[in-house]
Design an enzyme around this catalytic site. Structure first.
Site, PDB file in Angstrom:
ATOM      1  N   TYR A  17       4.310  -0.408 -11.956  1.00 48.69           N
ATOM      2  CA  TYR A  17       4.089  -0.271 -10.510  1.00 48.69           C
ATOM      3  C   TYR A  17       3.727  -1.623  -9.906  1.00 48.69           C
ATOM      4  O   TYR A  17       4.300  -2.043  -8.896  1.00 48.69           O
ATOM      5  CB  TYR A  17       2.992   0.759 -10.230  1.00 48.69           C
ATOM      6  CG  TYR A  17       2.649   0.864  -8.767  1.00 48.69           C
ATOM      7  CD1 TYR A  17       3.511   1.510  -7.886  1.00 48.69           C
ATOM      8  CD2 TYR A  17       1.489   0.286  -8.265  1.00 48.69           C
ATOM      9  CE1 TYR A  17       3.223   1.582  -6.531  1.00 48.69           C
ATOM     10  CE2 TYR A  17       1.190   0.360  -6.916  1.00 48.69           C
ATOM     11  CZ  TYR A  17       2.065   1.009  -6.052  1.00 48.69           C
ATOM     12  OH  TYR A  17       1.777   1.068  -4.716  1.00 48.69           O
ATOM     13  N   GLU A  39      -0.354   8.278  -1.274  1.00 42.41           N
ATOM     14  CA  GLU A  39      -1.529   7.575  -0.740  1.00 42.41           C
ATOM     15  C   GLU A  39      -2.516   8.553  -0.112  1.00 42.41           C
ATOM     16  O   GLU A  39      -3.727   8.389  -0.238  1.00 42.41           O
ATOM     17  CB  GLU A  39      -1.118   6.508   0.284  1.00 42.41           C
ATOM     18  CG  GLU A  39      -0.447   5.297  -0.319  1.00 42.41           C
ATOM     19  CD  GLU A  39      -1.358   4.385  -1.119  1.00 42.41           C
ATOM     20  OE1 GLU A  39      -2.591   4.563  -1.102  1.00 42.41           O
ATOM     21  OE2 GLU A  39      -0.827   3.474  -1.776  1.00 42.41           O
ATOM     22  N   TRP A  47      -6.084   4.875  -7.478  1.00 43.63           N
ATOM     23  CA  TRP A  47      -4.624   4.865  -7.429  1.00 43.63           C
ATOM     24  C   TRP A  47      -4.066   5.125  -8.828  1.00 43.63           C
ATOM     25  O   TRP A  47      -3.036   5.785  -8.974  1.00 43.63           O
ATOM     26  CB  TRP A  47      -4.102   3.536  -6.873  1.00 43.63           C
ATOM     27  CG  TRP A  47      -2.620   3.509  -6.852  1.00 43.63           C
ATOM     28  CD1 TRP A  47      -1.797   2.722  -7.594  1.00 43.63           C
ATOM     29  CD2 TRP A  47      -1.753   4.338  -6.058  1.00 43.63           C
ATOM     30  NE1 TRP A  47      -0.480   3.010  -7.316  1.00 43.63           N
ATOM     31  CE2 TRP A  47      -0.425   3.995  -6.384  1.00 43.63           C
ATOM     32  CE3 TRP A  47      -1.970   5.342  -5.117  1.00 43.63           C
ATOM     33  CZ2 TRP A  47       0.671   4.612  -5.792  1.00 43.63           C
ATOM     34  CZ3 TRP A  47      -0.876   5.960  -4.527  1.00 43.63           C
ATOM     35  CH2 TRP A  47       0.432   5.597  -4.865  1.00 43.63           C
TER      36      TRP A  47
END
Length: 184
Positions: A17, A39, A47
């Site tokens: 990522y 999100e 995250w």
């Protein structure tokens, strides 16, 4: 290779990522919605937690098809509440459906969600490090909330703008760092 300090290098999903997505412009409508949904679920969580559940979210949420999500009914909400691979928070699940409806509405009004975003960014990429909000995230957050989106506070929106590459915040010692001057 040095990466941003937050990247857990022992997690291959996180490394991929960081290296291949974060801070890189991607204005594909499906990607824009996927990152928005993820999100919003991230609010109050890490995250990395969300990233580890991304595939489960993808499967549970019809490959992030925002038109399908906008039409989810009570049965689908119950299915999501029982889906062990995702975050099973009723408020966030309801918000994801509401946000999909608003996303579709914005697309109709502006032609695309990407076009809507450029009304706030003027089409320019922002390079900054060490911030969690800025004027763009404040204004975009305010407008999204006025339109009916949920879980879109300025901090979440700032993270979203980083995720889709409107804001590049790679740290100076990261191999992906480049200053705004490098782009000119």
């Amino acid at each position: 290779m040095k990466r941003c300090h937050w990247c857990n290098e022992s997690n291959p999903l996180y490394v991929a990522y960081h290296d291949q997505e974060w801070g890189k412009e991607n204005f594909d409508e499906n990607y824009l919605f996927e990152m928005l949904l993820l999100e919003c679920f991230q609010a109050g969580l890490s995250w990395e937690c969300i990233l580890n559940k991304r595939e489960a979210f993808r499967n549970a949420y019809d490959q992030f098809d925002y038109q399908k999500i906008a039409a989810y009914d009570d049965k689908k909400i119950n299915d999501l509440l029982n889906e062990k691979g995702i975050i099973r928070n009723r408020l966030k699940i309801n918000a994801s459906i509401q946000n999909a409806k608003v996303f579709c509405s914005i697309q109709k009004e502006f032609g695309s969600f990407a076009a809507y975003l450029t009304t706030f960014t003027k089409g320019e990429k922002c390079y900054e490090i060490g911030k969690i909000t800025n004027d763009v995230s404040d204004a975009l957050s305010s407008d999204l909330r006025k339109r009916g989106m949920k879980f879109v506070g300025s901090i979440t929106v700032y993270s979203y703008l980083q995720a889709v590459g409107i804001i590049d915040s790679h740290e100076k010692d990261c191999f992906l760092y480049h200053s705004q001057n490098d782009e000119k």
